[in-house]
Design an enzyme around this catalytic site. Sequence first.
Site, PDB file in Angstrom:
ATOM      1  N   LYS A 116      -1.060  -7.253   5.835  1.00 30.45           N
ATOM      2  CA  LYS A 116      -0.486  -5.951   5.500  1.00 30.45           C
ATOM      3  C   LYS A 116       0.842  -5.697   6.213  1.00 30.45           C
ATOM      4  CE  LYS A 116      -4.736  -3.554   4.191  1.00 30.45           C
ATOM      5  NZ  LYS A 116      -5.593  -4.743   4.146  1.00 30.45           N
ATOM      6  N   GLU A 200      -0.647   3.451  10.683  1.00 32.25           N
ATOM      7  CA  GLU A 200       0.150   4.225   9.739  1.00 32.25           C
ATOM      8  C   GLU A 200      -0.139   5.715   9.896  1.00 32.25           C
ATOM      9  OE1 GLU A 200       0.718   1.212   5.952  1.00 32.25           O
ATOM     10  OE2 GLU A 200      -0.782   2.791   5.847  1.00 32.25           O
ATOM     11  N   HIS A 235     -13.842   4.958   3.059  1.00 35.37           N
ATOM     12  CA  HIS A 235     -12.619   4.325   2.572  1.00 35.37           C
ATOM     13  C   HIS A 235     -12.897   3.333   1.448  1.00 35.37           C
ATOM     14  CE1 HIS A 235     -10.430   6.198   5.829  1.00 35.37           C
ATOM     15  NE2 HIS A 235     -11.265   5.671   6.702  1.00 35.37           N
ATOM     16  N   ARG A 296      -5.614 -10.091  -6.829  1.00 27.35           N
ATOM     17  CA  ARG A 296      -6.812 -10.510  -7.566  1.00 27.35           C
ATOM     18  C   ARG A 296      -7.110  -9.473  -8.625  1.00 27.35           C
ATOM     19  NH1 ARG A 296     -10.153  -6.649  -5.429  1.00 27.35           N
ATOM     20  NH2 ARG A 296      -9.921  -6.183  -3.221  1.00 27.35           N
TER      21      ARG A 296
END
Length: 667
Positions: A116, A200, A235, A296
């Site tokens: 990420k 973040e 999440h 994917r």
Amino acid sequence: MFKKILIANRGEIACRVAATARRMGIRTVAVYSDADAQAKHVAACDEAVHVGGSAPKDSYLQWQRILDAARATGAQAVHPGYGFLSENDDFAQACADAGLVFIGPPPSAIRAMGLKAESKQLMEKAGVPLVPGYHGADQDPALLRREADRIGYPVLIKASAGGGGKGMRAVDKAEDFAAALASCKREAINSFGDDAVLIEKYVQRPRHIEIQVFGDTQGEVVYLFERDCSVQRRHQKVLEEAPAPGMTEAMRQQMGAAAVAAAKAVGYVGAGTVEFIVEQRADDSMSFFFMEMNTRLQVEHPVTEAITGLDLVEWQLRVASGEPLPLRQQDLRIHGHAIEARICAENPDNQFLPTTGTLQVYAKPRATAFERGAVRIDDGVRQGDAISPFYDSMVAKLIVHGATREEALALLDAALAQMHIVGLPTNVQFLRRVLASPSFAQARLDTALIERERAVLFDQEPLGLPLAAAAAVAHALQSEAARETADPFSRRDGWRSHGPMQRRFDFEFHGEPAQALLTRRRDATLQLAVGDEQADFAWTALGDGALDLRWGGRRATVNIYQKEDEAQVFSGLGATQIIVIDPLTHAGDAQAEGGRLTAPMPGKVVSFAVKTGDKVSRGQPLAVMEAMKMEHTIAAPADGVVEELLYAPGDQVAEGDELLRMAAASV
């Protein structure tokens, strides 16, 4: 086009890929673990190869065995599905080295988007909007804490190599950061073999909107519109829909262009999803920021298929074989509205704790041709199959497609009402409550929807004792009627030469004793009394286990599935459980022992937060378990003193195993 492919996955996605391959005349090879020897996906393929033990690390993650299986069966290509090896660049490269086509993006694209932090830096160069955060390689905990303080709380810690909500924690204040970071890193190393994280800014009122992209080997990339995946727990997505409610055409084009730019920046080929976090402002305007790219096919791809009329697995196969994209951007259109519900083996009223067990009853709504007003079910299980602790807790995906969002909502609720699962807790009734909640019904979506609607989503009893008891009485009478013979002296219809007959039924409902009194009058009509409610009662068998109940001016169609004393009641209003007490055999409930803490499911002990002799308070964390790919905290049910720890970190435990002993706190 390929003649034979190997599907390096299991469950519903393996069945899904096999179905398209069969339609295209492509033979398929399944792989399976010890636990999956009799699984549905094994039967769905033309051939099957055993690749190891039940745990993924011993089977589905053993890529050398999978490559050997492909070569031994003559497969020309490998479809990775999603999860497991689908985003493993080393596996994609190994396929190429073995002369096999990897039905997915090139290893370089997986590598570029797999981490990420690095992908954020790449997207920044490509001009894709980013959320403020720290994406650096330095993983010193003190530095990460300083970066979180700089960004400003709340922040989100995310596993750099992760996805699916694993290795992710929201942190509201600085003093909670260290514990959340440690937990994220443990979960990340266990799930992905990499404990690197990024930090973040946690966007307020965020929506999770993702863009489906597709690229071919000629360098063309298109986007197949968006999906809203904002309804989440832990999440992880619960409901997904397409198109996103409230999306303007201008913003759709902006997000689509950004997604295409992201894909082109890494030379993307095949199906992929660019995920954005969308910030909603008070004036209803929205801004979007790149979150990650999943290299994917996504779990929620069926809603995109529904609104476009396309088969994305077919597109994958055609692109992987070297064909150009079947359609250009200007040829793509949105038709109607689609919603997908993930049906999972879990207990929403107990923090969505995953559950295991056997599907004693697995009754599904009838699937229809996938067009307007259609219902689709993607699953990898059958009645009698077991949901094990080794894999994800998802049982099935239920997808509906309507002309409008309102029509799709009604279709999904009706289909969920026909989904009867007995043998383990599921989230089916919870999903129905989400659909009916004001926020979801009015499309006021964000990732905090479940928490915001907590009052109407959790600990609800939709049927109530009167209807549950009436259903159980009717079921008992129906069962007795089925056993009766033609001999009138053997009948149990209550006929007598004088006065009415009365019969008492004893139940337990939500832990409380209850009774129903059935009166059969001389004219054979029935009256039923439950608590303070008393009214005329009648029922009719409708077939397929359904009963038509009439009681006190109310009418309901119910299905009841009873095993021993537990009766599961399903109706259009919802579902519930009632315990039917046989007075001849019921010996009373055993008293639960105090001071014991047991494993809520099979899994592994990660750590203990206490030691022998510690005084603890109610709700205090005592231990952490890992099961079904997630960490679960065991908390103290009451104040007390730890007497003994019965396991060590790393030990495997079965459901119900005693983890530690506690003594009551002295007064």
